[in-house]
Design a protein around this motif. Structure first.
Motif, PDB file in Angstrom:
ATOM      1  N   TYR A 112       0.834  -1.199   0.000  1.00 35.17           N
ATOM      2  CA  TYR A 112       0.000   0.000   0.000  1.00 35.17           C
ATOM      3  C   TYR A 112       0.867   1.247   0.000  1.00 35.17           C
ATOM      4  CZ  TYR A 112      -3.427  -3.423   1.592  1.00 35.17           C
ATOM      5  OH  TYR A 112      -4.232  -4.532   1.703  1.00 35.17           O
ATOM      6  N   GLY A 113       0.425   2.247  -0.751  1.00 38.02           N
ATOM      7  CA  GLY A 113       1.092   3.532  -0.734  1.00 38.02           C
ATOM      8  C   GLY A 113       0.679   4.336   0.490  1.00 38.02           C
ATOM      9  N   ASN A 114       1.411   5.393   0.769  1.00 36.33           N
ATOM     10  CA  ASN A 114       1.084   6.240   1.908  1.00 36.33           C
ATOM     11  C   ASN A 114      -0.323   6.815   1.756  1.00 36.33           C
ATOM     12  OD1 ASN A 114       3.579   5.862   3.126  1.00 36.33           O
ATOM     13  ND2 ASN A 114       4.506   7.610   2.084  1.00 36.33           N
ATOM     14  N   GLY A 115      -1.111   6.685   2.807  1.00 26.20           N
ATOM     15  CA  GLY A 115      -2.466   7.196   2.780  1.00 26.20           C
ATOM     16  C   GLY A 115      -3.475   6.260   2.154  1.00 26.20           C
ATOM     17  N   GLN A 116      -3.027   5.166   1.557  1.00 28.56           N
ATOM     18  CA  GLN A 116      -3.943   4.217   0.928  1.00 28.56           C
ATOM     19  C   GLN A 116      -4.588   3.314   1.974  1.00 28.56           C
ATOM     20  OE1 GLN A 116      -2.067   1.776  -2.047  1.00 28.56           O
ATOM     21  NE2 GLN A 116      -3.983   0.793  -2.681  1.00 28.56           N
ATOM     22  N   ARG A 117      -5.870   3.058   1.834  1.00 28.65           N
ATOM     23  CA  ARG A 117      -6.595   2.225   2.786  1.00 28.65           C
ATOM     24  C   ARG A 117      -6.194   0.761   2.626  1.00 28.65           C
ATOM     25  NH1 ARG A 117     -11.522  -0.574   2.715  1.00 28.65           N
ATOM     26  NH2 ARG A 117     -12.548  -0.691   4.739  1.00 28.65           N
ATOM     27  N   TRP A 118      -5.879   0.112   3.743  1.00 31.88           N
ATOM     28  CA  TRP A 118      -5.540  -1.305   3.717  1.00 31.88           C
ATOM     29  C   TRP A 118      -6.809  -2.124   3.525  1.00 31.88           C
ATOM     30  CZ3 TRP A 118      -1.677  -1.978   8.409  1.00 31.88           C
ATOM     31  CH2 TRP A 118      -0.575  -1.128   8.200  1.00 31.88           C
ATOM     32  N   SER A 119      -6.760  -3.100   2.627  1.00 36.46           N
ATOM     33  CA  SER A 119      -7.980  -3.825   2.279  1.00 36.46           C
ATOM     34  C   SER A 119      -7.788  -5.330   2.160  1.00 36.46           C
ATOM     35  CB  SER A 119      -8.536  -3.288   0.956  1.00 36.46           C
ATOM     36  OG  SER A 119      -7.558  -3.389  -0.078  1.00 36.46           O
ATOM     37  N   GLY A 120      -6.740  -5.846   2.777  1.00 36.06           N
ATOM     38  CA  GLY A 120      -6.465  -7.275   2.643  1.00 36.06           C
ATOM     39  C   GLY A 120      -7.214  -8.161   3.613  1.00 36.06           C
ATOM     40  N   GLY A 121      -7.950  -7.567   4.544  1.00 35.49           N
ATOM     41  CA  GLY A 121      -8.685  -8.347   5.536  1.00 35.49           C
ATOM     42  C   GLY A 121      -8.778  -7.581   6.838  1.00 35.49           C
ATOM     43  N   PRO A 122      -9.479  -8.133   7.815  1.00 28.61           N
ATOM     44  CA  PRO A 122      -9.598  -7.466   9.113  1.00 28.61           C
ATOM     45  C   PRO A 122      -8.250  -7.370   9.815  1.00 28.61           C
ATOM     46  CG  PRO A 122     -10.519  -9.684   9.203  1.00 28.61           C
ATOM     47  CD  PRO A 122     -10.244  -9.399   7.769  1.00 28.61           C
ATOM     48  N   THR A 123      -8.153  -6.430  10.728  1.00 28.36           N
ATOM     49  CA  THR A 123      -6.892  -6.162  11.419  1.00 28.36           C
ATOM     50  C   THR A 123      -6.348  -7.386  12.141  1.00 28.36           C
ATOM     51  OG1 THR A 123      -7.524  -3.852  11.716  1.00 28.36           O
ATOM     52  CG2 THR A 123      -5.790  -4.697  13.154  1.00 28.36           C
ATOM     53  N   HIS A 124      -7.231  -8.216  12.712  1.00 27.65           N
ATOM     54  CA  HIS A 124      -6.749  -9.359  13.485  1.00 27.65           C
ATOM     55  C   HIS A 124      -6.097 -10.431  12.610  1.00 27.65           C
ATOM     56  CE1 HIS A 124     -10.758 -11.039  12.322  1.00 27.65           C
ATOM     57  NE2 HIS A 124     -10.098 -12.172  12.345  1.00 27.65           N
ATOM     58  N   GLN A 125      -6.233 -10.308  11.275  1.00 24.20           N
ATOM     59  CA  GLN A 125      -5.597 -11.269  10.384  1.00 24.20           C
ATOM     60  C   GLN A 125      -4.190 -10.828   9.944  1.00 24.20           C
ATOM     61  OE1 GLN A 125      -8.309 -11.928   7.123  1.00 24.20           O
ATOM     62  NE2 GLN A 125      -9.592 -13.321   8.314  1.00 24.20           N
ATOM     63  N   ILE A 126      -3.782  -9.643  10.333  1.00 23.60           N
ATOM     64  CA  ILE A 126      -2.456  -9.153   9.955  1.00 23.60           C
ATOM     65  C   ILE A 126      -1.387  -9.859  10.783  1.00 23.60           C
ATOM     66  CG2 ILE A 126      -0.914  -7.149   9.948  1.00 23.60           C
ATOM     67  CD1 ILE A 126      -3.381  -5.403   9.419  1.00 23.60           C
ATOM     68  N   ARG A 127      -0.385 -10.391  10.110  1.00 24.59           N
ATOM     69  CA  ARG A 127       0.719 -11.087  10.781  1.00 24.59           C
ATOM     70  C   ARG A 127       2.039 -10.324  10.675  1.00 24.59           C
ATOM     71  NH1 ARG A 127      -3.049 -12.752  12.503  1.00 24.59           N
ATOM     72  NH2 ARG A 127      -3.949 -14.842  12.517  1.00 24.59           N
TER      73      ARG A 127
END
Length: 280
Positions: free
Chosen positions: A76-91
């Motif tokens: 993701y670029g700066n300021g771009q919304r993360w859209s890969g899944g809910p926060t709890h799935q981030i590793r």
């Protein structure tokens, strides 16, 4: 599960986003590495090895990851919304001044010494898209167990690294044999073609957004996911059955007319119209 060409694309995106840049944010959300801090270190490169990803970092460190069925790396670029899944799935989060790489649902994530990479990937056979590719060694590995079904042998990353369930089915179709044919029964001329054909399939697709094995725009694959539609060559309905042991069965597609060799019992054959989610 993403195959070698897909992992190669992921590695390229990560390399372009991270290589040569200093990490300004580092967050590894697995208990063993929760306190690891990589900020201030420069990312040297991101290299694919079969279906594995190696992010090499200044100071002799490597972040090893594997996507398996559901994992993904997003950039993701700066300021771009993360859209890969809910926060709890981030590793994993690796940020630079220009953007951020975020790893979602990564089932394998480990930080190790670069000198210890062999511990994670040393079991792999020659990489179809790697500098270590050795077609003769790959074929030698496959033929080491001549009674093993060809489809199972192709999926074994210890023989050659990069083939997954899609390429297994497509490669067997192009060779004109069923995935249940014992490797040792593969005709000599087709055995000679196998390694080069497998490499060609992955190489022509590593830069494509959609995988193609047919050379056609209207129908991208010969057999995978095409049950019960007709074979593109002979019009016989494509069939599907699971292959592998109970813990690692994979839906396997073939044409009963164009491909010779053993097939499952009739009761094991189904006409499911769509594959399980295994690739892309």
């Amino acid at each position: 599960m993403p195959e070698g060409d897909t992992v190669w694309q992921v590695a390229r995106r990560l390399h372009l986003a991270l290589a040569g840049k200093v990490l300004t944010r580092s967050d590894l959300r697995v208990p063993k590495y929760a306190t690891a801090d990589l900020t201030g270190r420069t990312v040297l490169d991101v290299t694919p090895r079969g279906k594995h990803l190696l992010t090499r970092i200044e100071g002799g460190l490597t972040l090893h990851s594997h996507l398996r069925m559901d994992g993904a790396w997003k950039v993701y670029g700066n300021g771009q919304r993360w859209s890969g899944g809910p926060t709890h799935q981030i590793r994993a989060i690796l940020g630079t001044a220009d953007g951020t790489a975020v790893g979602y649902r990564l089932p394998v994530l480990e930080l190790l010494r670069t000198t210890d990479e062999n511990r994670a990937i040393g079991h792999l056979g020659p990489d179809l898209l790697g500098p270590d590719w050795d077609p003769d060694k790959a074929l030698e590995n496959l033929l080491r167990d001549p009674g093993r079904p060809l489809g199972e042998a192709l999926l074994d990353q210890r023989n050659l690294a990069g083939i997954g369930n899609v390429y297994k089915s497509e490669l067997c179709f192009l060779l004109g044999v069923t995935p249940w044919l014992p490797v040792g029964d593969l005709p000599a001329d087709r055995a000679a073609q196998l390694s080069a054909l497998a490499k060609k399939l992955l190489e022509i697709n590593r830069d494509r957004p959609a995988r193609v094995t047919t050379g056609r725009r209207d129908q991208k694959l010969f057999v995978y996911g095409r049950t019960p539609r007709p074979c593109l060559r002979c019009r016989t309905p494509i069939r599907v059955a699971n292959q592998g042991d109970a813990s690692r069965e994979r839906p396997t597609y073939w044409c009963p007319t164009c491909q010779s060799g053993p097939t499952p019992s009739r009761g094991a054959i189904s006409f499911r119209t769509s594959p399980r989610r295994t690739t892309n």
